[in-house]
Design an enzyme around this catalytic site. Structure first.
Site, short mmCIF file in Angstrom:
data_model
loop_
_atom_site.label_atom_id
_atom_site.label_comp_id
_atom_site.label_asym_id
_atom_site.label_seq_id
_atom_site.Cartn_x
_atom_site.Cartn_y
_atom_site.Cartn_z
N GLY A 192 27.83 61.85 30.35
CA GLY A 192 27.48 60.85 29.35
C GLY A 192 26.29 60.07 29.86
O GLY A 192 25.36 60.66 30.42
N SER B 142 27.31 66.57 34.88
CA SER B 142 26.20 65.78 34.33
C SER B 142 26.13 64.40 34.99
O SER B 142 25.79 64.30 36.16
CB SER B 142 26.35 65.69 32.80
OG SER B 142 25.24 65.10 32.20
N ALA B 143 26.46 63.33 34.26
CA ALA B 143 26.42 61.99 34.86
C ALA B 143 27.35 61.90 36.07
O ALA B 143 27.06 61.21 37.04
CB ALA B 143 26.81 60.94 33.82
N GLU C 294 21.28 74.46 33.25
CA GLU C 294 22.50 74.57 32.47
C GLU C 294 23.30 75.80 32.90
O GLU C 294 22.73 76.87 33.09
CB GLU C 294 22.18 74.69 30.99
CG GLU C 294 21.44 73.50 30.41
CD GLU C 294 22.37 72.34 30.10
OE1 GLU C 294 22.91 72.29 28.99
OE2 GLU C 294 22.55 71.49 30.99
N HIS D 176 21.01 69.35 34.30
CA HIS D 176 20.32 69.75 33.07
C HIS D 176 18.85 70.02 33.33
O HIS D 176 18.00 69.76 32.46
CB HIS D 176 20.43 68.68 31.98
CG HIS D 176 21.82 68.24 31.66
ND1 HIS D 176 22.70 69.00 30.92
CD2 HIS D 176 22.48 67.09 31.96
CE1 HIS D 176 23.84 68.33 30.78
NE2 HIS D 176 23.73 67.19 31.42
#
Length: 242
Positions: free
Chosen positions: A86, A118-119, A190, A155
């Site tokens: 997020g 991700s985060a 990714e 990413h």
């Protein structure tokens, strides 16, 4: 350290965590009680439900750290922790506010398996400085968990040679970072991830990673590459100001 750091949690055309499900279930202890940290999004209940739906079939018991009491208690009860993706600024700000930042550093240092996406993968680096996210809130510091001594850019996106967009590419932004700081940056594309077990680290998943170092050309690291040397670096920040 026992870390699984995913570039992304959702792959195009596939369900949540589906592209890495075998790796995730192999990483987590059998019938694990997993503490999920949903603070990178605002809908904590909905986010936790998504993770629960993805992992329950594999025998993983998912509990949001916001559910049923103090977040630190939920972490203390867990066999592993998953910090979801997020907005990285919102996530880090909440980790500070809840006391989870310090608790995670200690728990993971003591052997608790840590999974990030991700985060959540950004949190494993020393600093928030190589996130792609907009600073929608201001955390007390950019200092993250520092579970590894180098930066990660989830990413990671290669320049499109056919694009007419004139903004900076990801490579250009990371090069700018290295003009001011002396610490390697591992760009995870990714569908790829970083696996750390003790003193060993490797790039895994569907694609090569891209390693950026100050004063050197970026280097491609195919899946399966041993990057354990990165665990021995000493990061230096704000070097241009000295």
């Amino acid at each position: 350290m026992n870390l699984l750091l995913l570039s992304n949690s959702t792959q195009y055309g596939r369900g949540y965590l589906e592209h890495a499900l075998d790796t995730v279930t192999a990483f987590l202890p059998a019938r694990a009680r997993l503490a999920f940290v949903p603070y990178a999004l605002t809908d904590h209940d909905g986010y936790t439900a998504k993770v629960r739906a993805a992992l329950t079939g594999a025998g993983i018991e998912v509990h949001g750290v916001h559910e049923g009491g103090a977040p630190l208690d939920r972490l203390a009860e867990a066999d592993a922790v998953f910090v979801g993706g997020g907005n990285s600024f919102r996530l880090l700000s909440t980790l500070y506010r809840t006391g989870l930042r310090e608790a995670l550093v200690k728990a993971v240092g003591d052997g608790l398996p840590y999974m990030g996406a991700s985060a959540g993968t950004n949190m494993a680096a020393p600093s928030l400085r190589t996130t792609n996210d907009m600073p929608i809130v201001q955390p007390p510091s950019f200092e993250a968990l520092g579970l590894v001594p180098f930066q990660i850019n989830p990413h990671y996106l290669d320049p499109d040679p056919h694009s007419t967009h004139k903004g900076e590419t990801r490579e250009e932004r990371l090069t700018e970072f290295l003009e001011e700081n002396d610490v390697p940056v591992l760009g995870l594309r990714e569908g790829s991830w970083l696996r750390v077990t003790g003193a060993h680290a490797s790039v895994e998943g569907a694609h090569a990673a891209r390693l950026f170092r100050r004063g050197a050309e970026p280097r491609e690291l195919p899946a399966g590459s041993d990057v354990s040397e990165l665990l021995t670096v000493t990061p230096e920040y704000d070097t241009a100001a000295r």
